[in-house]
Design a protein around this motif. Structure first.
Motif, PDB file in Angstrom:
ATOM      1  N   LEU A 295      32.990  -8.174  26.577  1.00  0.00           N
ATOM      2  CA  LEU A 295      34.285  -8.455  27.391  1.00  0.00           C
ATOM      3  C   LEU A 295      33.858  -9.049  28.644  1.00  0.00           C
ATOM      4  CD1 LEU A 295      36.263  -5.028  26.921  1.00  0.00           C
ATOM      5  CD2 LEU A 295      36.762  -7.379  25.913  1.00  0.00           C
ATOM      6  N   LEU A 296      32.680  -8.786  29.297  1.00  0.00           N
ATOM      7  CA  LEU A 296      32.483  -9.230  30.417  1.00  0.00           C
ATOM      8  C   LEU A 296      31.957 -10.689  30.315  1.00  0.00           C
ATOM      9  CD1 LEU A 296      30.344  -6.467  32.073  1.00  0.00           C
ATOM     10  CD2 LEU A 296      32.657  -7.243  33.047  1.00  0.00           C
ATOM     11  N   ALA A 297      31.284 -11.301  29.226  1.00  0.00           N
ATOM     12  CA  ALA A 297      30.754 -12.238  28.951  1.00  0.00           C
ATOM     13  C   ALA A 297      32.014 -13.336  28.668  1.00  0.00           C
ATOM     14  CB  ALA A 297      30.036 -12.526  27.671  1.00  0.00           C
ATOM     15  N   VAL A 298      33.047 -12.878  27.898  1.00  0.00           N
ATOM     16  CA  VAL A 298      34.424 -13.625  27.813  1.00  0.00           C
ATOM     17  C   VAL A 298      34.817 -13.818  29.291  1.00  0.00           C
ATOM     18  CG1 VAL A 298      36.460 -13.757  26.762  1.00  0.00           C
ATOM     19  CG2 VAL A 298      34.408 -12.885  25.548  1.00  0.00           C
ATOM     20  N   PHE A 299      34.978 -12.905  30.135  1.00  0.00           N
ATOM     21  CA  PHE A 299      35.669 -13.198  31.417  1.00  0.00           C
ATOM     22  C   PHE A 299      34.911 -14.253  32.173  1.00  0.00           C
ATOM     23  CE2 PHE A 299      35.555 -12.054  35.767  1.00  0.00           C
ATOM     24  CZ  PHE A 299      36.959 -12.143  36.095  1.00  0.00           C
ATOM     25  N   SER A 300      33.578 -14.173  32.378  1.00  0.00           N
ATOM     26  CA  SER A 300      32.869 -15.068  32.969  1.00  0.00           C
ATOM     27  C   SER A 300      33.209 -16.385  32.471  1.00  0.00           C
ATOM     28  CB  SER A 300      31.490 -14.856  33.089  1.00  0.00           C
ATOM     29  OG  SER A 300      30.915 -14.772  31.714  1.00  0.00           O
ATOM     30  N   VAL A 301      33.267 -16.762  30.998  1.00  0.00           N
ATOM     31  CA  VAL A 301      33.573 -17.953  30.528  1.00  0.00           C
ATOM     32  C   VAL A 301      34.758 -18.373  30.915  1.00  0.00           C
ATOM     33  CG1 VAL A 301      33.813 -19.255  28.328  1.00  0.00           C
ATOM     34  CG2 VAL A 301      31.932 -17.642  28.577  1.00  0.00           C
ATOM     35  N   LEU A 302      35.863 -17.661  30.937  1.00  0.00           N
ATOM     36  CA  LEU A 302      37.181 -17.987  31.306  1.00  0.00           C
ATOM     37  C   LEU A 302      37.383 -18.316  32.605  1.00  0.00           C
ATOM     38  CD1 LEU A 302      39.217 -15.568  29.134  1.00  0.00           C
ATOM     39  CD2 LEU A 302      38.814 -17.929  28.741  1.00  0.00           C
ATOM     40  N   GLN A 303      36.293 -17.471  33.517  1.00  0.00           N
ATOM     41  CA  GLN A 303      36.479 -17.659  35.095  1.00  0.00           C
ATOM     42  C   GLN A 303      36.026 -19.059  35.518  1.00  0.00           C
ATOM     43  OE1 GLN A 303      33.709 -15.054  36.847  1.00  0.00           O
ATOM     44  NE2 GLN A 303      34.796 -15.002  38.707  1.00  0.00           N
ATOM     45  N   VAL A 304      34.763 -19.579  34.784  1.00  0.00           N
ATOM     46  CA  VAL A 304      34.192 -20.737  34.956  1.00  0.00           C
ATOM     47  C   VAL A 304      34.900 -21.881  34.664  1.00  0.00           C
ATOM     48  CG1 VAL A 304      32.070 -21.982  34.759  1.00  0.00           C
ATOM     49  CG2 VAL A 304      31.818 -19.566  35.205  1.00  0.00           C
ATOM     50  N   ALA A 305      35.332 -21.716  33.377  1.00  0.00           N
ATOM     51  CA  ALA A 305      36.352 -22.841  32.823  1.00  0.00           C
ATOM     52  C   ALA A 305      37.730 -22.956  33.728  1.00  0.00           C
ATOM     53  CB  ALA A 305      36.913 -22.498  31.337  1.00  0.00           C
ATOM     54  N   ALA A 306      38.234 -21.991  34.214  1.00  0.00           N
ATOM     55  CA  ALA A 306      39.506 -22.273  34.995  1.00  0.00           C
ATOM     56  C   ALA A 306      39.103 -22.935  36.351  1.00  0.00           C
ATOM     57  CB  ALA A 306      40.084 -21.026  35.205  1.00  0.00           C
ATOM     58  N   LEU A 307      37.852 -22.513  36.910  1.00  0.00           N
ATOM     59  CA  LEU A 307      37.546 -23.252  38.267  1.00  0.00           C
ATOM     60  C   LEU A 307      37.118 -24.573  37.853  1.00  0.00           C
ATOM     61  CD1 LEU A 307      36.026 -20.090  39.963  1.00  0.00           C
ATOM     62  CD2 LEU A 307      38.165 -21.270  40.412  1.00  0.00           C
ATOM     63  N   ARG A 308      36.852 -24.899  36.543  1.00  0.00           N
ATOM     64  CA  ARG A 308      36.678 -26.586  36.358  1.00  0.00           C
ATOM     65  C   ARG A 308      37.677 -27.169  37.145  1.00  0.00           C
ATOM     66  NH1 ARG A 308      34.890 -30.178  31.256  1.00  0.00           N
ATOM     67  NH2 ARG A 308      35.338 -31.978  32.115  1.00  0.00           N
ATOM     68  N   PHE A 309      38.967 -26.718  36.951  1.00  0.00           N
ATOM     69  CA  PHE A 309      40.224 -27.420  37.154  1.00  0.00           C
ATOM     70  C   PHE A 309      40.971 -26.876  38.512  1.00  0.00           C
ATOM     71  CE2 PHE A 309      39.462 -27.383  32.586  1.00  0.00           C
ATOM     72  CZ  PHE A 309      39.526 -28.632  32.332  1.00  0.00           C
ATOM     73  N   LEU A 310      40.639 -25.444  38.769  1.00  0.00           N
ATOM     74  CA  LEU A 310      41.193 -25.034  39.875  1.00  0.00           C
ATOM     75  C   LEU A 310      40.292 -24.910  41.161  1.00  0.00           C
ATOM     76  CD1 LEU A 310      43.262 -21.970  38.140  1.00  0.00           C
ATOM     77  CD2 LEU A 310      44.046 -24.355  38.800  1.00  0.00           C
ATOM     78  N   ASP A 311      40.920 -25.342  42.168  1.00  0.00           N
ATOM     79  CA  ASP A 311      40.022 -25.332  43.483  1.00  0.00           C
ATOM     80  C   ASP A 311      40.144 -23.617  43.786  1.00  0.00           C
ATOM     81  OD1 ASP A 311      39.665 -27.826  43.389  1.00  0.00           O
ATOM     82  OD2 ASP A 311      41.623 -28.483  44.652  1.00  0.00           O
ATOM     83  N   PRO A 312      38.664 -23.295  44.104  1.00  0.00           N
ATOM     84  CA  PRO A 312      38.760 -21.814  44.532  1.00  0.00           C
ATOM     85  C   PRO A 312      39.119 -21.507  46.119  1.00  0.00           C
ATOM     86  CG  PRO A 312      36.526 -22.916  44.604  1.00  0.00           C
ATOM     87  CD  PRO A 312      37.332 -23.795  43.992  1.00  0.00           C
ATOM     88  N   PRO A 313      40.128 -20.267  46.249  1.00  0.00           N
ATOM     89  CA  PRO A 313      40.533 -20.051  47.563  1.00  0.00           C
ATOM     90  C   PRO A 313      39.396 -19.644  48.362  1.00  0.00           C
ATOM     91  CG  PRO A 313      41.240 -18.657  45.678  1.00  0.00           C
ATOM     92  CD  PRO A 313      40.652 -19.735  45.000  1.00  0.00           C
ATOM     93  N   LEU A 314      38.485 -19.108  48.002  1.00  0.00           N
ATOM     94  CA  LEU A 314      37.369 -18.328  48.397  1.00  0.00           C
ATOM     95  C   LEU A 314      36.223 -18.322  47.631  1.00  0.00           C
ATOM     96  CD1 LEU A 314      37.812 -14.597  49.375  1.00  0.00           C
ATOM     97  CD2 LEU A 314      39.099 -15.695  47.510  1.00  0.00           C
TER      98      LEU A 314
END
Length: 238
Positions: free
Chosen positions: A21-40
């Motif tokens: 679950l942690l591995a899947v979460f980290s992949v989704l996290q990085v994939a989302a931030l390819r397109f979304l600018d991090p707020p912090l």
């Protein structure tokens, strides 16, 4: 009468599932931030925590996102010249630089690191500061994900936006306003090199009031910027 198989304990099943679950979460996290600018970033959050522990409840960090095309090309080029000259060709880890750093550190003197821009993005954006093996392992994992999912230009864009250039001053735009009174797209080559010169110790050195070390390092970075090909180097990035 057939003996019953012992049932696998639910807590053991959950424990075995947790790394997946942690591995899947980290992949989704990085994939989302390819397109979304991090707020912090996690480093920004940690700096707030440090301020609160010190009783400084009024601490506020300076951070304003700017897309790469709204930042003077000299700044990302200076960051590459100062921190990671093989950025365009490596896949997250610069093995040649690691070997040179080991040989240098074995001889003694000022310690030299070999952390790439990709590693610094992984560390600053997703992790906490520290030297544990767990954190280093997570840094390597996130570095692999960032290199696999993001193009080089995105890695560089995030880096120059989340890097700390002064105490509580994060990213090109906030640094340009705080230290030079201008927007990031108006930074000169020397100003860009001076910002890169304070890395990775922005709380020890000042881009606004450069001492002898920062002045020497600024000049060296400007020379390196020319040697790696100037802004044409950025055109090699995907």
């Amino acid at each position: 009468m057939r003996a019953r198989r012992p049932r696998r304990r639910p807590w053991l099943r959950r424990l075995l599932l947790l790394p997946v679950l942690l591995a899947v979460f980290s992949v989704l996290q990085v994939a989302a931030l390819r397109f979304l600018d991090p707020p912090l970033s996690m480093f920004m959050a940690a700096r707030h925590a440090d301020a609160w522990r010190a009783g400084d409840s009024g601490f506020r960090h300076a951070y304003q996102w700017r897309d790469l095309d709204r930042i003077a090309p000299a700044l990302p080029l200076a960051a590459i010249a100062a921190e990671d000259q093989n950025f365009a060709t490596h896949h997250g880890f610069d093995l040649e630089a690691i070997q040179k750093a080991r040989e240098h550190n074995a001889r003694g003197g000022r310690l030299r690191g070999a952390s790439t821009i990709s590693q610094q993005v992984a560390k600053n954006l997703f992790l906490w500061n520290g030297r544990s093996w767990v954190r280093k392992g997570l840094e390597a994992w996130y570095t692999v994900l960032v290199e696999a999912i993001w193009p080089k230009r995105r890695i560089l864009e995030v880096y120059v936006n989340v890097a700390e250039f002064g105490d509580g001053v994060y990213g090109a735009q906030a640094a340009a306003r705080a230290f030079f009174g201008r927007d990031a797209e108006g930074l000169s080559q020397t100003q860009s090199a001076r910002l890169a010169a304070v890395l990775p110790s922005p709380r020890r050195y000042s881009a606004a009031r450069p001492g002898p070390y920062v002045q020497r390092r600024t000049a060296a970075i400007e020379r390196q910027m020319r040697q790696i090909g100037g802004v044409a180097y950025l055109e090699r990035l995907d």
